[in-house]
Design a protein around this motif. Structure first.
Motif, PDB file in Angstrom:
ATOM      1  N   GLU A   1       0.824  -1.206   0.000  1.00  0.00           N
ATOM      2  CA  GLU A   1       0.000   0.000   0.000  1.00  0.00           C
ATOM      3  C   GLU A   1       0.865   1.267   0.000  1.00  0.00           C
ATOM      4  N   PHE A   2       1.900   1.271   0.825  1.00  0.00           N
ATOM      5  CA  PHE A   2       2.764   2.450   0.882  1.00  0.00           C
ATOM      6  C   PHE A   2       3.659   2.553  -0.349  1.00  0.00           C
ATOM      7  N   GLU A   3       4.004   1.402  -0.937  1.00  0.00           N
ATOM      8  CA  GLU A   3       4.774   1.445  -2.191  1.00  0.00           C
ATOM      9  C   GLU A   3       3.931   2.045  -3.311  1.00  0.00           C
ATOM     10  N   ASN A   4       2.670   1.654  -3.392  1.00  0.00           N
ATOM     11  CA  ASN A   4       1.769   2.231  -4.406  1.00  0.00           C
ATOM     12  C   ASN A   4       1.567   3.717  -4.180  1.00  0.00           C
ATOM     13  N   LEU A   5       1.429   4.106  -2.905  1.00  0.00           N
ATOM     14  CA  LEU A   5       1.293   5.526  -2.580  1.00  0.00           C
ATOM     15  C   LEU A   5       2.553   6.285  -2.985  1.00  0.00           C
ATOM     16  N   GLY A   6       3.712   5.700  -2.701  1.00  0.00           N
ATOM     17  CA  GLY A   6       4.981   6.326  -3.059  1.00  0.00           C
ATOM     18  C   GLY A   6       5.126   6.497  -4.555  1.00  0.00           C
ATOM     19  N   LYS A   7       4.667   5.506  -5.305  1.00  0.00           N
ATOM     20  CA  LYS A   7       4.726   5.597  -6.774  1.00  0.00           C
ATOM     21  C   LYS A   7       3.851   6.741  -7.280  1.00  0.00           C
ATOM     22  N   THR A   8       2.656   6.857  -6.722  1.00  0.00           N
ATOM     23  CA  THR A   8       1.730   7.918  -7.138  1.00  0.00           C
ATOM     24  C   THR A   8       2.301   9.300  -6.820  1.00  0.00           C
ATOM     25  N   ILE A   9       2.796   9.457  -5.608  1.00  0.00           N
ATOM     26  CA  ILE A   9       3.358  10.754  -5.197  1.00  0.00           C
ATOM     27  C   ILE A   9       4.554  11.117  -6.074  1.00  0.00           C
TER      28      ILE A   9
ATOM     29  N   SER B   1       7.127  14.407 -10.120  1.00  0.00           N
ATOM     30  CA  SER B   1       7.965  14.530 -11.320  1.00  0.00           C
ATOM     31  C   SER B   1       7.253  15.316 -12.412  1.00  0.00           C
ATOM     32  N   ASN B   2       5.972  15.031 -12.570  1.00  0.00           N
ATOM     33  CA  ASN B   2       5.194  15.770 -13.580  1.00  0.00           C
ATOM     34  C   ASN B   2       5.089  17.247 -13.229  1.00  0.00           C
ATOM     35  N   HIS B   3       4.926  17.531 -11.950  1.00  0.00           N
ATOM     36  CA  HIS B   3       4.753  18.927 -11.519  1.00  0.00           C
ATOM     37  C   HIS B   3       6.027  19.737 -11.719  1.00  0.00           C
ATOM     38  N   ILE B   4       7.177  19.184 -11.336  1.00  0.00           N
ATOM     39  CA  ILE B   4       8.419  19.967 -11.399  1.00  0.00           C
ATOM     40  C   ILE B   4       9.010  20.015 -12.805  1.00  0.00           C
ATOM     41  N   SER B   5       8.439  19.259 -13.736  1.00  0.00           N
ATOM     42  CA  SER B   5       8.978  19.259 -15.100  1.00  0.00           C
ATOM     43  C   SER B   5       8.916  20.649 -15.747  1.00  0.00           C
ATOM     44  N   GLN B   6       8.037  21.504 -15.241  1.00  0.00           N
ATOM     45  CA  GLN B   6       7.895  22.860 -15.801  1.00  0.00           C
ATOM     46  C   GLN B   6       9.130  23.728 -15.548  1.00  0.00           C
TER      47      GLN B   6
ATOM     48  N   ASN C   1       5.257  20.575  -0.836  1.00  0.00           N
ATOM     49  CA  ASN C   1       4.320  19.639  -0.215  1.00  0.00           C
ATOM     50  C   ASN C   1       4.547  18.217  -0.740  1.00  0.00           C
ATOM     51  N   TYR C   2       4.787  18.109  -2.037  1.00  0.00           N
ATOM     52  CA  TYR C   2       5.123  16.797  -2.610  1.00  0.00           C
ATOM     53  C   TYR C   2       6.395  16.250  -1.962  1.00  0.00           C
ATOM     54  N   MET C   3       7.372  17.123  -1.786  1.00  0.00           N
ATOM     55  CA  MET C   3       8.632  16.707  -1.173  1.00  0.00           C
ATOM     56  C   MET C   3       8.422  16.194   0.250  1.00  0.00           C
ATOM     57  N   ALA C   4       7.572  16.915   0.992  1.00  0.00           N
ATOM     58  CA  ALA C   4       7.277  16.499   2.367  1.00  0.00           C
ATOM     59  C   ALA C   4       6.588  15.132   2.389  1.00  0.00           C
ATOM     60  N   ARG C   5       5.706  14.891   1.433  1.00  0.00           N
ATOM     61  CA  ARG C   5       5.004  13.609   1.356  1.00  0.00           C
ATOM     62  C   ARG C   5       5.952  12.487   0.942  1.00  0.00           C
ATOM     63  N   ILE C   6       6.872  12.802   0.031  1.00  0.00           N
ATOM     64  CA  ILE C   6       7.878  11.808  -0.365  1.00  0.00           C
ATOM     65  C   ILE C   6       8.730  11.427   0.838  1.00  0.00           C
ATOM     66  N   PHE C   7       9.136  12.440   1.600  1.00  0.00           N
ATOM     67  CA  PHE C   7       9.957  12.186   2.784  1.00  0.00           C
ATOM     68  C   PHE C   7       9.204  11.313   3.792  1.00  0.00           C
ATOM     69  N   GLY C   8       7.960  11.680   4.081  1.00  0.00           N
ATOM     70  CA  GLY C   8       7.176  10.926   5.062  1.00  0.00           C
ATOM     71  C   GLY C   8       6.908   9.505   4.616  1.00  0.00           C
ATOM     72  N   ASN C   9       6.569   9.335   3.345  1.00  0.00           N
ATOM     73  CA  ASN C   9       6.291   7.985   2.834  1.00  0.00           C
ATOM     74  C   ASN C   9       7.548   7.125   2.836  1.00  0.00           C
ATOM     75  N   SER C  10       8.680   7.741   2.504  1.00  0.00           N
ATOM     76  CA  SER C  10       9.950   7.004   2.502  1.00  0.00           C
ATOM     77  C   SER C  10      10.316   6.542   3.909  1.00  0.00           C
ATOM     78  N   MET C  11      10.114   7.382   4.885  1.00  0.00           N
ATOM     79  CA  MET C  11      10.425   7.019   6.265  1.00  0.00           C
ATOM     80  C   MET C  11       9.524   5.882   6.749  1.00  0.00           C
ATOM     81  N   THR C  12       8.244   5.959   6.383  1.00  0.00           N
ATOM     82  CA  THR C  12       7.308   4.900   6.764  1.00  0.00           C
ATOM     83  C   THR C  12       7.689   3.577   6.111  1.00  0.00           C
ATOM     84  N   LEU C  13       8.011   3.639   4.819  1.00  0.00           N
ATOM     85  CA  LEU C  13       8.405   2.430   4.102  1.00  0.00           C
ATOM     86  C   LEU C  13       9.668   1.812   4.699  1.00  0.00           C
TER      87      LEU C  13
END
Length: 229
Positions: A146-154, A159-164, A194-206
C-alpha cells in the motif's frame, strides 16, 4: 487326541501371534521409512526457504538504501530552498532534484513459498510458527504494498509537476536542465514542497516497514536453522 488338539491349537495361536508381530514390525518399518522420506523432503524445502529468505533480505537492503537516499536528498533540498534558495547554483539544483524522486518496490524471492502453497504441501512444514508465516506471507506484505503504491503515485505526480522548471533536452548539450529564469516561481512553489514532504514521510514509513520485515525474516531464518540441526 485332546493333548494333540491342544498342541495344534497352541501352535496355531503361536503362528498367528508371529504373523501379527511380523505385520506390526513391517508397518513400523514402513512408518519409519515414510517419516524419513518426509523429513528429507521437509529439509529440502527448509533449505530452499532459507535461500529465498536470504535473497529477500538482500532485496530489502537495496530498497532500504534507495528510500534512505531519496528521503535524505528531498529533505536536504527542502531545507536549502526554505533557508537560502537564492544562493543555490543551477548545478546544485540539478544535482539535488535528480535524486529527489523515485519509488521502491520490494521484490522478495518467493519460489519455494509459492511451490509449498501452490502444491498444497504446507503441512509438510512441521514448525507451527514457520507454517503460519508461510501461509500469511502475501497478507503480511499488504501494508508494504500500500505504501509502495502511494509512493509511486506521489513520485509520479511530483515529477510531472516539477517538469515545468527543467528542460531535459539540455542534457544532450551538457548544459544544466534547470531553467534559471523560473527560479522565483520554483523557490516559492508550495505544491512542490508539499510533494517533497510527502515523499519524505512515505519514505520514512516504508523504511520502517522494510526494517520490520528484515527482522521478521531474520527470525524465520533462525527457526529454519534450528529445524535443520
Amino acid at each position: 487326541m485332546k493333548n494333540q488338539t491342544s498342541k495344534y491349537f497352541k501352535y496355531a495361536v503361536g503362528e498367528i501371534i508371529l504373523v501379527v508381530i511380523g505385520i506390526l514390525i513391517a508397518l513400523q518399518i514402513n512408518n519409519w521409512n515414510e517419516a524419513r522420506k518426509l523429513n528429507i523432503k521437509e529439509s529440502i524445502y527448509l533449505k530452499g526457504l532459507k535461500a529465498d529468505f536470504e535473497q529477500s533480505n538482500l532485496a530489502l537492503e537495496r530498497v532500504i538504501k534507495k528510500t534512505s537516499r531519496v528521503s535524505k536528498r528531498v529533505d536536504t533540498l527542502v531545507s536549502l530552498i526554505k533557508k537560502n534558495g537564492n544562493e543555490l547554483s543551477v548545478i546544485q539544483i540539478d544535482t539535488l532534484i535528480s535524486g529527489s524522486s523515485g519509488f521502491t518496490v520490494f521484490m522478495p524471492s518467493e519460489g519455494v513459498i509459492n511451490d509449498i502453497i501452490g502444491s498444497g504441501k504446507l503441512d509438510m512444514v512441521t514448525n507451527k510458527v514457520l507454517r503460519e508465516k508461510i501461509a500469511s506471507w502475501d497478507a503480511d506484505l499488504k501494508m508494504i504494498r500500500e505504501f509502495e503504491n502511494l509512493g509511486k503515485t506521489i513520485s509520479n505526480n511530483y515529477s510531472n509537476h516539477i517538469s515545468q522548471y527543467f528542460d531535459l533536452a539540455n542534457f544532450k548539450f551538457n548544459e544544466p536542465t534547470f531553467l534559471n529564469d523560473k527560479r522565483h516561481q520554483f523557490l516559492n512553489d508550495h505544491i512542490m514542497t508539499n510533494y517533497m514532504a510527502r515523499i519524505f514521510g512515505n519514505s520514512m514509513t516504508l523504511n520502517a516497514l522494510y526494517r520490520e520485515k528484515t527482522t521478521e525474516i531474520d527470525t524465520l531464518i533462525g527457526i529454519i536453522n534450528t529445524e535443520l540441526k
